[in-house]
Design an enzyme around this catalytic site. Structure first.
Site, PDB file in Angstrom:
ATOM      1  N   GLU A 113       0.846  -1.199   0.000  1.00 30.55           N
ATOM      2  CA  GLU A 113       0.000   0.000   0.000  1.00 30.55           C
ATOM      3  C   GLU A 113       0.872   1.236   0.000  1.00 30.55           C
ATOM      4  O   GLU A 113       2.038   1.174   0.366  1.00 30.55           O
ATOM      5  CB  GLU A 113      -0.836   0.045   1.294  1.00 30.55           C
ATOM      6  CG  GLU A 113      -1.877  -1.010   1.361  1.00 30.55           C
ATOM      7  CD  GLU A 113      -2.390  -1.176   2.784  1.00 30.55           C
ATOM      8  OE1 GLU A 113      -2.329  -0.215   3.571  1.00 30.55           O
ATOM      9  OE2 GLU A 113      -2.830  -2.290   3.098  1.00 30.55           O
ATOM     10  N   LYS A 115       2.140   4.680   1.593  1.00 32.58           N
ATOM     11  CA  LYS A 115       2.256   5.162   2.979  1.00 32.58           C
ATOM     12  C   LYS A 115       1.878   6.641   2.982  1.00 32.58           C
ATOM     13  O   LYS A 115       2.657   7.493   2.559  1.00 32.58           O
ATOM     14  CB  LYS A 115       3.678   4.957   3.513  1.00 32.58           C
ATOM     15  CG  LYS A 115       3.816   5.348   4.975  1.00 32.58           C
ATOM     16  CD  LYS A 115       5.142   4.856   5.509  1.00 32.58           C
ATOM     17  CE  LYS A 115       5.527   5.409   6.860  1.00 32.58           C
ATOM     18  NZ  LYS A 115       4.688   6.302   7.566  1.00 32.58           N
ATOM     19  N   ASP A 117       1.046  10.366   4.198  1.00 32.98           N
ATOM     20  CA  ASP A 117       1.760  11.203   5.149  1.00 32.98           C
ATOM     21  C   ASP A 117       0.788  12.207   5.771  1.00 32.98           C
ATOM     22  O   ASP A 117       0.625  13.312   5.284  1.00 32.98           O
ATOM     23  CB  ASP A 117       2.885  11.932   4.401  1.00 32.98           C
ATOM     24  CG  ASP A 117       3.914  12.477   5.353  1.00 32.98           C
ATOM     25  OD1 ASP A 117       3.849  12.149   6.547  1.00 32.98           O
ATOM     26  OD2 ASP A 117       4.785  13.243   4.899  1.00 32.98           O
ATOM     27  N   TYR A 225      -6.838   2.064   6.119  1.00 35.60           N
ATOM     28  CA  TYR A 225      -5.901   0.998   5.738  1.00 35.60           C
ATOM     29  C   TYR A 225      -5.779  -0.150   6.738  1.00 35.60           C
ATOM     30  O   TYR A 225      -4.916  -1.004   6.577  1.00 35.60           O
ATOM     31  CB  TYR A 225      -4.528   1.584   5.456  1.00 35.60           C
ATOM     32  CG  TYR A 225      -3.994   2.529   6.521  1.00 35.60           C
ATOM     33  CD1 TYR A 225      -3.783   2.099   7.821  1.00 35.60           C
ATOM     34  CD2 TYR A 225      -3.685   3.850   6.188  1.00 35.60           C
ATOM     35  CE1 TYR A 225      -3.297   2.967   8.778  1.00 35.60           C
ATOM     36  CE2 TYR A 225      -3.194   4.722   7.151  1.00 35.60           C
ATOM     37  CZ  TYR A 225      -3.004   4.268   8.438  1.00 35.60           C
ATOM     38  OH  TYR A 225      -2.518   5.115   9.382  1.00 35.60           O
ATOM     39  N   LYS A 312      10.583   3.553   3.357  1.00 36.20           N
ATOM     40  CA  LYS A 312      10.438   4.999   3.171  1.00 36.20           C
ATOM     41  C   LYS A 312      11.255   5.469   1.969  1.00 36.20           C
ATOM     42  O   LYS A 312      12.405   5.047   1.793  1.00 36.20           O
ATOM     43  CB  LYS A 312      10.926   5.727   4.426  1.00 36.20           C
ATOM     44  CG  LYS A 312      10.107   5.363   5.659  1.00 36.20           C
ATOM     45  CD  LYS A 312       9.331   6.530   6.165  1.00 36.20           C
ATOM     46  CE  LYS A 312       9.961   7.071   7.410  1.00 36.20           C
ATOM     47  NZ  LYS A 312       9.266   8.245   7.907  1.00 36.20           N
ATOM     48  N   CYS A 406      24.420  44.883  10.460  1.00 33.11           N
ATOM     49  CA  CYS A 406      23.017  44.620  10.115  1.00 33.11           C
ATOM     50  C   CYS A 406      22.738  45.142   8.700  1.00 33.11           C
ATOM     51  O   CYS A 406      23.039  46.296   8.391  1.00 33.11           O
ATOM     52  CB  CYS A 406      22.085  45.305  11.117  1.00 33.11           C
ATOM     53  SG  CYS A 406      20.345  45.168  10.647  1.00 33.11           S
ATOM     54  N   CYS A 409      19.918  48.213   9.252  1.00 34.12           N
ATOM     55  CA  CYS A 409      20.191  49.456   9.990  1.00 34.12           C
ATOM     56  C   CYS A 409      21.684  49.733  10.159  1.00 34.12           C
ATOM     57  O   CYS A 409      22.068  50.785  10.657  1.00 34.12           O
ATOM     58  CB  CYS A 409      19.490  49.440  11.346  1.00 34.12           C
ATOM     59  SG  CYS A 409      20.286  48.369  12.547  1.00 34.12           S
ATOM     60  N   CYS A 424      21.311  41.545  15.655  1.00 32.58           N
ATOM     61  CA  CYS A 424      21.447  42.986  15.511  1.00 32.58           C
ATOM     62  C   CYS A 424      20.972  43.568  16.844  1.00 32.58           C
ATOM     63  O   CYS A 424      19.846  43.313  17.264  1.00 32.58           O
ATOM     64  CB  CYS A 424      20.572  43.494  14.368  1.00 32.58           C
ATOM     65  SG  CYS A 424      20.326  45.276  14.446  1.00 32.58           S
ATOM     66  N   CYS A 430      15.785  49.289  14.617  1.00 33.18           N
ATOM     67  CA  CYS A 430      15.986  48.535  13.377  1.00 33.18           C
ATOM     68  C   CYS A 430      14.619  48.125  12.797  1.00 33.18           C
ATOM     69  O   CYS A 430      13.870  47.379  13.432  1.00 33.18           O
ATOM     70  CB  CYS A 430      16.847  47.318  13.691  1.00 33.18           C
ATOM     71  SG  CYS A 430      17.156  46.257  12.285  1.00 33.18           S
TER      72      CYS A 430
HETATM   73  S1  IVH Z   1      -0.641   0.229   8.797  1.00 36.11           S
HETATM   74  C1  IVH Z   1      -0.050  -2.147  12.594  1.00 36.11           C
HETATM   75  N1  IVH Z   1      -0.801   1.355   6.420  1.00 36.11           N
HETATM   76  O1  IVH Z   1       2.425   5.228   9.045  1.00 36.11           O
HETATM   77  C2  IVH Z   1      -0.136  -1.436  11.303  1.00 36.11           C
HETATM   78  N2  IVH Z   1       0.039   2.664   8.219  1.00 36.11           N
HETATM   79  O2  IVH Z   1       4.996   4.800  10.374  1.00 36.11           O
HETATM   80  C3  IVH Z   1      -0.506  -0.032  11.467  1.00 36.11           C
HETATM   81  N3  IVH Z   1       0.573   4.978   7.591  1.00 36.11           N
HETATM   82  O3  IVH Z   1       1.199   4.905  12.329  1.00 36.11           O
HETATM   83  C4  IVH Z   1      -0.315   0.884  10.369  1.00 36.11           C
HETATM   84  N4  IVH Z   1      -0.014   4.815   5.483  1.00 36.11           N
HETATM   85  O4  IVH Z   1      -0.044   6.492  10.673  1.00 36.11           O
HETATM   86  C5  IVH Z   1      -0.446   1.519   7.725  1.00 36.11           C
HETATM   87  N5  IVH Z   1      -1.062   2.213   4.284  1.00 36.11           N
HETATM   88  C6  IVH Z   1      -0.706   2.374   5.559  1.00 36.11           C
HETATM   89  C7  IVH Z   1      -0.214   3.597   6.051  1.00 36.11           C
HETATM   90  C8  IVH Z   1       0.161   3.707   7.391  1.00 36.11           C
HETATM   91  C9  IVH Z   1       0.454   5.612   6.425  1.00 36.11           C
HETATM   92  C10 IVH Z   1       1.103   5.613   8.829  1.00 36.11           C
HETATM   93  C11 IVH Z   1       0.349   5.272  10.085  1.00 36.11           C
HETATM   94  C12 IVH Z   1       1.376   4.608  10.979  1.00 36.11           C
HETATM   95  C13 IVH Z   1       2.651   5.142  10.423  1.00 36.11           C
HETATM   96  C14 IVH Z   1       3.813   4.229  10.743  1.00 36.11           C
END
Ligand code: IVH
Length: 668
Positions: A113, A115, A117, A225, A312, A406, A409, A424, A430
């Protein structure tokens, strides 16, 4: 319309609106126009007003939020909210795969999946209704933000169909799209409110807002998720999430089943390249073992599951040329060097400037004019220069030197031993410092004066109408109206805002003065302990050090501030205009000497008060709050999840350990 007919119509409208909401926000496939939707919603609002007996907290009309301040109550998670182990390297991902195979063999599937942010959320559904939304918090318990989450249109308040489990939790990530974020920041810039650094911060900040009707206007969205419950339809992650789509959830996009680690690498490569085209931020890929039976075999470490890992992405990097360096002066006089770069595209935006932080950073990078530099976006708005391509440096190029005077000034800059910044010293003469101080004074957390944004202050300063925070209170409607961009209403607004600000409590005024190192919390502590500005102005170094949590740095800064006659004059003028320079009678009444002479250490989290509130109570009742346990400690106020070492130490030193309730009884 009689009651029965109204009830039936209300139910029909709710059902239809929920369906259109799902079409629009989850499937991105609306069937009706926005106008038609609004008409239906208005119809429902009217009917619910006329027949309040049909009130339902999960009606589509409830998505507009409530503008009364809420307090967040902490709620325990039924299943702990764990985080994920993470890695940046393919090698470690292979190690993960080897460990998994060792335990469950070769016959299994992974689910990959994106990830997302943003900010994690756990939603609880009971009989198909959203009953609770809690943030991750410390993983054991988090803040109940249900009222705010209910305003997010892609989260169903009532589930579709009828074959969902009667009780389950579903978790996901709340986020803001890049476009929504840019719009929000553009609006904030216009209003003079501080900008959010990135969509993640904007999301987290919004989720914790006290007023859910403001949250309703922010462009939040959510991908789900992870589903948990005792009666889930399938024995695997992917299948359950697919099913959850039919209940109305916006489930993790592009979720893909993979056989073997090589397919996982294909998924990663694809999204590392594609992520810049997504309308929201992702910072990696999450890899999960699909079957619950396999997940159980793999189990958990103390903090993370052994059946999942996050890969990551490395932050995107580009090279460009360093053209020149500007030196900016902040409100405290701190000088920040900022690099001007040849414009270059990085992670979706054109970058022209990068912060260099301070002189040490310039020296560390050994920067020269014309250098080819590597830049990267960290968590800040402004990207960072992280290195120099030495081989590309032209011979004879000049090293960048920090300035000694500065840039605005001309005063000679100073840098104290142990400090990172040059300053400064011309605090009261200033221009950027003067303007910065006024902007700070009117800001939301200080005097919170309506209508006075950065641009307006800039204009008033340029016109010579304000030279200090005290001058603000001399502004008259007649002086403002003839200025460009001003009308009767905006002038009125400002004058009214200034008048209102005279009611702001002492602690805010103190914070607004902009004394170096006196932030919001320190200002509160000082206000509570010194009672009035006069006591504070006349306090010596030792007296200041006596105050809770005031150390040498803050004490010296207060003494320095009041040793300048200009500052004393400003305070005297503000006094004359009627600002509050002492605790109000009500605030004084709340004070007592019940804790005088007592030294209290707080640790852990509490049911009814935040730690800051408890500190505030200690301050107000004459006690002293210390951060570590020693033989001087009178009481150890212990909450949940405190450091075990502290309890041991308290026991060893025979210090009374008290609960939140015990403590409140002490001051009643
Ligand atoms: S699963 C036990 N799936 O990333 C499994 N987390 O660094 C729980 N996150 O705390 C998380 N996308 O806030 C999962 N597709 C995804 C995610 C995801 C983002 C975040 C989540 C987690 C953090 C961990």
């Amino acid at each position: 319309m009689n009651k029965k007919e109204a009830g039936e119509r209300i139910i029909r409208l709710r059902k239809e609106l929920n369906r259109h909401n799902h079409n629009y926000y989850v499937l991105s496939h609306p069937e009706i126009s926005d106008f038609e939707y609004d008409m239906m919603l208005n119809d429902l609002i009217e009917l619910e007003k006329m027949f309040p007996e049909f009130y339902d907290e999960n009606s589509p009309t409830q998505r507009i939020g409530d503008d009364r301040n809420q307090v967040f109550v902490q709620k325990e998670h039924k299943y702990p909210m764990l985080s994920l182990g993470n890695t940046y390297s393919q090698e470690e991902l292979n190690d993960f795969d080897t460990r998994v195979k060792k335990i469950i063999g070769n016959d299994f599937e992974y689910v990959c999946e994106l990830k997302y942010d943003g900010a994690a959320i756990s939603l609880l559904y009971d009989e198909g209704k959203l009953v609770q939304a809690v943030t991750r918090g410390d993983g054991e318990k988090g803040d109940d933000v249900t009222a705010n989450v209910k305003t997010i249109k892609s989260i169903p308040l009532v589930l579709r169909g009828d074959n969902y489990p009667s009780l389950f939790e579903i978790r996901g990530e709340i986020f803001m799209s890049g476009e929504g974020f840019s719009k929000l920041n553009a609006e904030r810039e216009k209003n003079g409110t501080p900008l959010f650094a990135n969509p993640r911060n904007a999301t987290a900040g919004t989720l914790k807002m006290l007023n859910s009707s403001v949250v309703a206007k922010r462009p939040l969205d959510c991908f789900l998720y992870h589903i948990l419950g005792d009666e889930l339809p399938y024995g695997s992650h992917f299948e359950n999430l697919e099913k959850a789509k039919s209940w109305g959830f916006k489930v993790s996009l592009n979720m893909t089943k993979c056989k073997g680690i090589n397919e996982v690498f294909d998924f990663i490569m694809k999204w590392d390249a594609e992520r810049k085209n997504l309308p929201f931020d992702i910072d990696g890929v999450v890899l999960k073992v699909n079957s619950y039976r396999n997940q159980k075999q793999l189990g958990f470490t103390a903090k993370t599951p052994r059946w999942a890992i996050a890969y990551k992405f490395k932050a995107e990097q580009v090279t460009t040329r360093l053209l020149s360096v500007d030196f900016q002066v902040g409100r405290t006089g701190a000088i920040t060097p900022v690099a001007n770069l040849k414009p270059v595209l990085l992670a979706g935006t054109t970058v022209k400037r990068a912060s260099l932080h301070n002189d040490d950073q310039i020296k560390l990078l050994d920067l020269h004019y014309g250098d080819t530099v590597f830049i990267e976006k960290g968590g800040e708005i402004i990207p960072k220069i992280i290195g120099v391509e030495r081989s590309a440096r032209e011979s004879g190029s000049t090293a960048i030197r920090f300035i000694s005077a500065c840039p605005v000034c001309g005063s000679k800059l100073s840098r104290k031993e142990g400090e990172a910044h040059h300053y400064c010293p011309n605090e009261t003469g200033c221009p950027p410092q003067i303007k910065g101080k006024i902007i700070h004074f009117v800001s939301r957390k200080a005097m919170d004066i309506d209508g006075l944004g950065e641009e307006t202050i800039e204009l008033l300063y340029e016109k010579g109408l304000i030279k200090s925070i005290a001058d603000l209170y001399e502004l008259k409607k007649e002086t403002l109206i003839p200025l460009e961009r001003f009308a009767e209403k905006s002038a009125d607004n400002i004058v009214h805002g200034l008048e209102e600000s005279k009611n702001a409590p002492f602690s805010r005024v103190l914070f607004g003065l902009g004394i170096r190192y006196v932030g919001e919390t320190v200002a509160k502590t000082l206000a509570n302990s010194s009672l009035s500005i006069d006591t504070l102005m006349n306090a010596g170094f030792d007296e200041l050090m006596e105050i809770n949590e005031i150390g040498t740095r803050i004490a010296q800064s207060i003494i320095d501030f009041f040793s300048k006659t200009e500052n004393v004059e400003i305070v005297n003028r503000l006094k004359k205009y009627g600002l509050k320079f002492e605790l109000s009678e009500d605030e004084k009444e709340l004070r007592s000497s019940k804790l005088e002479g007592l030294n209290i250490v707080i640790s852990g989290t509490f049911e009814n008060h935040s730690r800051d509130e408890l500190k505030d109570i200690i301050d107000k009742n004459g006690g002293k709050n210390a951060s570590s346990i020693s033989s001087k400690t009178s009481y150890f106020l212990a909450g949940k999840n405190m450091g075990p070492g502290k309890r041991e130490k308290a026991k060893k030193l025979n210090i009374a350990i008290i609960s939140e309730d015990d403590f409140i009884k002490m001051i009643q």
